[in-house]
Write an enzyme that holds these catalytic residues in place. Sequence first.
Site, PDB file in Angstrom:
ATOM      1  N   CYS A 193       0.847  -1.205   0.000  1.00  0.00           N
ATOM      2  CA  CYS A 193       0.000   0.000   0.000  1.00  0.00           C
ATOM      3  C   CYS A 193       0.878   1.249   0.000  1.00  0.00           C
ATOM      4  O   CYS A 193       0.986   1.961  -0.982  1.00  0.00           O
ATOM      5  CB  CYS A 193      -0.859   0.058   1.261  1.00  0.00           C
ATOM      6  SG  CYS A 193      -1.717  -1.421   1.646  1.00  0.00           S
TER       7      CYS A 193
HETATM    8  N1  SAJ Z   1       6.511   2.160   8.691  1.00  0.00           N
HETATM    9  C1  SAJ Z   1       7.536   2.974   9.157  1.00  0.00           C
HETATM   10  N2  SAJ Z   1       7.248   3.940  10.063  1.00  0.00           N
HETATM   11  C2  SAJ Z   1       5.966   4.140  10.515  1.00  0.00           C
HETATM   12  C3  SAJ Z   1       4.936   3.311  10.016  1.00  0.00           C
HETATM   13  C4  SAJ Z   1       5.231   2.327   9.123  1.00  0.00           C
HETATM   14  O1  SAJ Z   1       8.693   2.829   8.760  1.00  0.00           O
HETATM   15  O2  SAJ Z   1       5.764   5.030  11.344  1.00  0.00           O
HETATM   16  C5  SAJ Z   1       6.833   1.148   7.684  1.00  0.00           C
HETATM   17  C6  SAJ Z   1       6.446  -0.260   8.118  1.00  0.00           C
HETATM   18  O3  SAJ Z   1       7.524  -0.888   8.764  1.00  0.00           O
HETATM   19  C7  SAJ Z   1       6.135  -0.930   6.782  1.00  0.00           C
HETATM   20  C8  SAJ Z   1       5.601   0.217   5.929  1.00  0.00           C
HETATM   21  O4  SAJ Z   1       6.038   1.430   6.548  1.00  0.00           O
HETATM   22  O5  SAJ Z   1       7.303  -1.439   6.172  1.00  0.00           O
HETATM   23  C9  SAJ Z   1       4.089   0.236   5.811  1.00  0.00           C
HETATM   24  O6  SAJ Z   1       3.610   0.117   7.113  1.00  0.00           O
HETATM   25  P1  SAJ Z   1       2.045   0.352   7.442  1.00  0.00           P
HETATM   26  O7  SAJ Z   1       1.886   0.290   8.917  1.00  0.00           O
HETATM   27  O8  SAJ Z   1       1.549   1.554   6.743  1.00  0.00           O
HETATM   28  O9  SAJ Z   1       1.360  -0.964   6.901  1.00  0.00           O
HETATM   29  P2  SAJ Z   1       0.607  -1.276   5.573  1.00  0.00           P
HETATM   30  O10 SAJ Z   1       1.466  -1.107   4.381  1.00  0.00           O
HETATM   31  O11 SAJ Z   1      -0.041  -2.590   5.809  1.00  0.00           O
HETATM   32  O12 SAJ Z   1      -0.483  -0.129   5.491  1.00  0.00           O
HETATM   33  C10 SAJ Z   1      -1.807  -0.411   5.839  1.00  0.00           C
HETATM   34  C11 SAJ Z   1      -2.531   0.570   5.001  1.00  0.00           C
HETATM   35  N3  SAJ Z   1      -3.905   0.207   4.897  1.00  0.00           N
HETATM   36  C12 SAJ Z   1      -4.492   0.405   3.684  1.00  0.00           C
HETATM   37  O13 SAJ Z   1      -3.890   0.802   2.718  1.00  0.00           O
HETATM   38  C13 SAJ Z   1      -5.903   0.068   3.611  1.00  0.00           C
HETATM   39  C14 SAJ Z   1      -2.439   1.969   5.572  1.00  0.00           C
HETATM   40  O14 SAJ Z   1      -3.450   2.812   4.980  1.00  0.00           O
HETATM   41  C15 SAJ Z   1      -2.649   1.992   7.058  1.00  0.00           C
HETATM   42  O15 SAJ Z   1      -2.454   3.335   7.509  1.00  0.00           O
HETATM   43  C16 SAJ Z   1      -1.629   1.083   7.687  1.00  0.00           C
HETATM   44  O16 SAJ Z   1      -1.950  -0.246   7.239  1.00  0.00           O
HETATM   45  C17 SAJ Z   1      -1.665   1.179   9.194  1.00  0.00           C
HETATM   46  O17 SAJ Z   1      -2.106   2.236   9.705  1.00  0.00           O
HETATM   47  O18 SAJ Z   1      -1.170   0.264   9.812  1.00  0.00           O
END
Ligand code: SAJ
Length: 408
Positions: free
Chosen positions: A248
């Site tokens: 995403c």
């Molecule tokens: N990450 C960081 N720092 C942060 C947050 C995440 O480095 O502060 C990294 C994570 O390790 C990962 C990547 O970014 O590698 C993405 O992390 P994520 O928590 O955003 O997880 P995703 O990719 O599963 O994003 C989903 C998304 N959901 C949808 O697209 C419907 C996103 O919109 C959500 O915000 C996210 O989950 C969430 O909040 O956990």
Amino acid sequence: MKTAVIGLGYVGLPLALLLRKKGFDVIGIDTNLKKNELINQGISPIKDIKLTEKITATDDFEKINDADIIVVCVPTPIKENNKPDFNPLISSIGSISIHFRENALIVIESTVSPGACEEIVKPILDKKNKKYFLAHCPERIDPGNKKFNVENISRVVGGLDKESLEKAYSFYSSIINAEITKLSSIKAAEATKIMENTFRDVNIAFVNEMAKSFDKLGIDILEVIKGASTKPFAFLPHYPGCGVGGHCIFCDPYYLIDKAESEGFNHRFLKLAREINNSMPEYTVNKLLQGLKEINKDIKDVKISVLGLAYKANIDDIRESPSLKIIEELKKINANFIVYDPYLLEKSDVKDLDEALKRDVIIIATNHSEFLNIYDKIKNIKLIIDGRNCLDKEKIRSMNINYKGIGR
Ligand code: SAJ
């Protein structure tokens, strides 16, 4: 009502289960025959999704011919050149267009660039001269999130026309116990999802750049984020790390960058944020080289363990994982390393954490819960690179182990 869910992955499978739970007749469509076989045997193909209902899965699109509602949850990834890859969407819409029933409601949940439903999906469906309703209700699944799931996450919905909007609104209102917000157009709904995820990408890039700066200034960024979070308004913490993976956040911004470019606007800021986040795996390996220098070791003298392959904690999804890019960088410098991930044992070089810790150096690439309490197993470790800032820096340094985090 008869429904069909196209694409039984992290988004489609929970939706199909919810539709069954709500008493809908559901047919699941997926091109992955192995996945369909598992689902038909009642075995979940995705570790953190429990098959709570009996779902029928098939690759035969003919089975959607009596569906009143067809929900499309296929991947919308990016290509090597960071351009959108609409192929999975185009091929599924092509198959749907042949078999969909007159007056069916077709909802796209996959994340697409603003304009894609009208410019890519609609022309394919129009070819068959069958009346249909078209809406976009972007998915908001957060894989591995125990609190928020498909049934309780609020949604937005946009329709090709008023009737499509109303039909989609009443459908989602009937299955989701959270607010469903009607938007004025299908394009507004597409743009909403892209904005949500781009917002996250630029905020992560912000803290990643701050981490690089604070490394030079000798400031612990975690402490500063904690400090800033005491402000009761207008600050939303994000955390630096070894990179941004997943299907995403990693790719959604490129959908907007590409669409805007085709309309004559250059998203300099979004591109810079992507560049910063994409630089973090290499930055992490540079921290390793700095750490080795401080303990007078050369890369060829040490045995390294990369802990974590998944792109985020406590799931088994490896898509675009920063770990994979760290591994590429380690290979470039001929490092002697193994990898271990408890959620991906089939891709691990050792079968358990104890084995993985019998090394000189560990790089934490994913903050799986299993890695958070390793203190009594690391006494022979010489250097820890904490790519997710998830360990206790002071405790490790008190054990005379060199600790390097990202921005701390
Ligand atoms: N990450 C960081 N720092 C942060 C947050 C995440 O480095 O502060 C990294 C994570 O390790 C990962 C990547 O970014 O590698 C993405 O992390 P994520 O928590 O955003 O997880 P995703 O990719 O599963 O994003 C989903 C998304 N959901 C949808 O697209 C419907 C996103 O919109 C959500 O915000 C996210 O989950 C969430 O909040 O956990």
